[in-house]
Motif scaffolding. Structure first.
Motif, PDB file in Angstrom:
ATOM      1  N   TRP A  62       0.816  -1.220   0.000  1.00  0.00           N
ATOM      2  CA  TRP A  62       0.000   0.000   0.000  1.00  0.00           C
ATOM      3  C   TRP A  62       0.850   1.271   0.000  1.00  0.00           C
ATOM      4  O   TRP A  62       0.343   2.361  -0.232  1.00  0.00           O
ATOM      5  N   SER A  65       1.001   2.337  -3.627  1.00  0.00           N
ATOM      6  CA  SER A  65      -0.211   2.073  -4.398  1.00  0.00           C
ATOM      7  C   SER A  65      -1.335   1.815  -3.411  1.00  0.00           C
ATOM      8  O   SER A  65      -1.414   0.726  -2.895  1.00  0.00           O
ATOM      9  N   HIS A  74      -2.145  -2.146  -8.400  1.00  0.00           N
ATOM     10  CA  HIS A  74      -2.168  -2.917  -7.154  1.00  0.00           C
ATOM     11  C   HIS A  74      -2.648  -4.317  -7.522  1.00  0.00           C
ATOM     12  O   HIS A  74      -3.804  -4.498  -7.878  1.00  0.00           O
ATOM     13  N   SER A 100       6.799  -3.403  -2.492  1.00  0.00           N
ATOM     14  CA  SER A 100       5.968  -4.386  -1.809  1.00  0.00           C
ATOM     15  C   SER A 100       6.760  -5.023  -0.672  1.00  0.00           C
ATOM     16  O   SER A 100       7.917  -4.671  -0.449  1.00  0.00           O
TER      17      SER A 100
ATOM     18  N   THR B 247      -6.780  -1.538  -9.123  1.00  0.00           N
ATOM     19  CA  THR B 247      -6.682  -2.549  -8.069  1.00  0.00           C
ATOM     20  C   THR B 247      -7.721  -3.640  -8.286  1.00  0.00           C
ATOM     21  O   THR B 247      -8.806  -3.381  -8.789  1.00  0.00           O
TER      22      THR B 247
END
Lengths: 284, 396
Positions: A62, A65, A74, A100, B247
């Motif tokens: 997060w 992204s 993501h 990440s 996403t």
């Protein structure tokens, strides 16, 4: 209150304001990583329009992204580097960055990590290593230190931690460095170098998770974890002269490799040129 | 890269490379040439029998048309790279077989949720598990439909010959582009490895569709909205300065994650369904042979539709009023067409190279008074005309 803090932050222009405040816990190292990345982008004067940031699943995914204001992807758990591979091939002139966590990139995604390094594709990976699966509740990770306690190793961890930087360096990356969140300036410098290297680059950041890791290992305050990092960090030049048993439980920091090797997307485009030349397909 | 504005150069290359005419080629090759004619310029895959020849053909041909081939470390990475490439504007594809298709399911769901156009070719082989690696089958009918989790939609097409594979691959790309969604192509090991006559057309004969791009900044800010009311949002491609957030988590129209508000999830997932339901004209396709006066209907798909047609022809010679219904888009199943035919016939036979999968879809659309019977064969050998004819005679 929160609004004031954010509006005073000089690098706020790099953040996606509508996504703030972040979901990160107080004291999380993720903020330091985001800050270091924003600083690196700012110092290099990279237009965020020339950035695509890809991440997987978990707290560290997060960090950029959605919070970094660029094109952000993501993705599914562990696959960020594979997604980024497609992005880089399609946009060879953009900087493609993967941010990440250790579970995501080195656990479930370990295969993509070593193969991207082998391929030497021009992607910058910022791997946030906090020794734990934070978002799912603090389970043992491939990076959890030997003997540490987690929710799934309630007695002690009997597995040995994955040495990510060493592995990626051996796999063929162009640039590999490791720092901790207590080494912010060195971290920014390494991210800058990684962004400029033509080839696969990895910056591993040892980061604190006081909530899920520290709390169960006698370091519930973020500062305690940072002191632990500082106390146990060994520069790579010094580490080379130390015996393996002396390095047990230490964090080797510094630049592992910095070298030039043929880069994947460049080679791919070169190959296309050669093939088209060979078959007489070049435009008149 | 074949995105809008690049057509003249691509057409020049295709004209120079592929002269129209009849060629003797494998089904896997026909799929590959179809993909190249449709504008596919990115292929990521992992070798697997009987799909490997698609990878081999793409590796050989793509560089000639300025396209990219990558052999990834596994199937999961392959479809991930395909999604990433698609967001840069490249028409992208991967191909695999049963076990690889299983591995791709999670990211197929990701592509559905993020509305990423791509084509996934599944060259079906016997299963479960490693099964008969080199043999054809039709056992992935429901893996295509329900392989990934959640309330998802899917479009799957299935060709019946090498020639058909060429055109159906093009159609799969066009559907994917028009509806901004992944499209599965259910091919099979028998057709994949069969060499037969395939006519390569002139590129002018080929319809090439492109995804809708944002008309302005406003549209680009809502990459998951529905500004045109057709359920298909324009796709703000990466690298154009739109700062798009994508996403697989439940997201609002602006792309930002919101997994807590029930209405956001409801609205998004229902739109994804509506997008498919209300655009039937884009993808629905089926063939009917001798159905006008048919009393016995054979419903078959993919490779089995060929011996099924043979059996219907022979039955007609014997005076049996048999007809054939072939769904070319198998998901969503052409239920309305099936329903109409189901009202007129006495018996329905469903030959498949599995133990009965599409028959369940047929069953949903026909009344109980119709005799419904599967003609099933497994083991890697296709059904023959004689085997299907025997069953037609049995219900005549």
């Amino acid at each position: 209150m929160a609004k004031e803090i954010y509006s005073k932050y000089p690098l706020i222009k790099y953040l996606r304001k509508e996504a703030l405040p972040t979901a990160l816990c107080p004291g999380c190292g993720g903020g330091t990583v985001l800050n270091a990345f924003a600083n690196a982008v700012d110092q290099l004067k990279i237009d965020p329009r020339d950035l695509v940031v890809v991440s997987g699943i978990g707290c560290s995914a997060w960090i950029a992204s959605p919070y970094f204001l660029a094109d952000t992807l993501h993705t599914t758990h562990g696959r960020a580097i594979a997604f980024a591979t497609g992005v880089k091939v399609g946009l060879p002139d953009k900087k493609v960055v993967v941010i990440s966590g250790d579970g995501d990139l080195a656990g479930i995604g370990g295969n993509h990590l070593i193969h991207a390094a082998r391929r030497n594709i021009d992607i910058t990976v910022i791997l946030v290593n906090n020794f734990i699966y934070g978002m799912t509740g603090g389970q043992v990770a491939p990076t959890t230190p030997f003997g540490a306690k987690t929710t799934t190793t309630p007695y002690r961890n009997i597995e040995h931690p994955f040495q990510i930087s060493e592995t990626v360096a051996a796999a063929g990356a162009s640039y590999v460095a490791r720092w901790t969140t207590a080494h912010v300036y060195q971290l920014i410098e390494s991210i800058k170098k990684a962004l400029q290297v033509k080839g696969f680059s990895l910056v591993e950041v040892i980061s604190q998770c006081p909530v899920q890791f520290g709390r169960r290992n006698r370091m519930k305050e973020p500062a305690e974890m940072l002191r632990w990092f500082l106390k146990n960090s060994v520069p790579i030049s010094k580490a080379k002269k130390m015996k393996p048993e002396e390095l047990e439980g230490k964090f080797v920091i510094g630049e592992f490799v910095n070298r030039e090797r043929p880069e994947f997307v460049t080679e791919l485009n070169k190959l296309i040129d050669e093939v088209q030349e060979h078959f007489g397909l070049k435009g008149e | 890269m074949i995105i809008r504005g690049d057509e003249p150069e691509q057409i020049r290359l295709i004209r120079k490379l592929y002269k129209p005419g009849n060629y003797f080629m494998q089904g896997d090759e026909a799929v590959s040439y179809g993909a190249i004619f449709a504008g596919c310029r990115f292929y990521a895959g992992y070798p697997i029998t009987p799909a490997s020849e698609i990878a081999e053909t793409m590796a050989r041909e793509l560089p000639k048309v300025s396209g990219y081939y990558i052999q990834m470390e596994d199937e999961i990475g392959s479809i991930a790279a395909v999604v990433g490439a698609s967001w840069t504007g490249l028409k992208s594809m991967t191909a695999t077989s049963g076990p690889g298709f299983s591995l791709m399911q999670e990211n197929l769901g990701y592509a559905i949720m993020t509305e990423t156009p791509l084509v996934l070719v599944d060259v079906q082989r016997s299963g479960p598990s490693t099964g008969q690696a080199t043999k054809g089958a039709q056992g992935d009918f429901f893996q295509a439909r329900w392989g990934t989790h959640g309330d998802h939609t899917i479009i799957a097409v299935s060709p019946t010959s090498g020639q058909d594979a060429f055109w159906e691959t093009i159609r799969a790309f066009n559907i994917a582009e028009k509806l901004r969604t992944p499209v599965v192509m259910l091919f099979d090991g028998v057709l994949a490895h069969t060499r037969e006559l395939v006519r390569i057309p002139d590129i002018e004969e080929v319809e090439i569709a492109y995804r809708k791009l944002p008309a302005n900044e406003e549209e680009a800010k809502l990459p998951f909205g529905d500004p045109h009311g057709d359920g298909v949002p324009p796709m703000p491609l990466f690298g154009h300065g739109y700062f798009t957030h994508v996403t697989g988590s439940t997201h609002k129209e602006n792309g930002l994650r919101d997994v807590y508000t029930p209405e956001v999830h409801d609205k998004l997932v229902r739109r994804l369904h509506r997008k498919i339901e209300q655009n039937k004209d884009v993808y629905e396709k089926y063939e009917e042979h001798f159905t006008d006066d048919a009393e016995i209907l054979v419903v078959s798909w993919g490779v089995t539709a060929r011996p099924a047609l043979g059996a219907v022809l022979k039955a007609r010679e014997e005076g049996i009023k048999a007809g054939l219904f072939v769904p070319k888009t198998v998901h969503p199943f052409p239920g309305e067409g099936m329903k109409q035919l189901g009202k007129r016939v006495r018996a329905i036979l469903v030959p498949e190279m599995n133990l009965g999968q599409m028959i369940l879809e047929v069953q949903r659309f026909v009344n109980d008074d119709v005799l419904l019977k599967g003609v099933n064969k497994i083991g890697g050998v296709p059904l023959t005309v004689e085997e299907i004819l025997r069953e037609i005679r049995g219900v005549a």
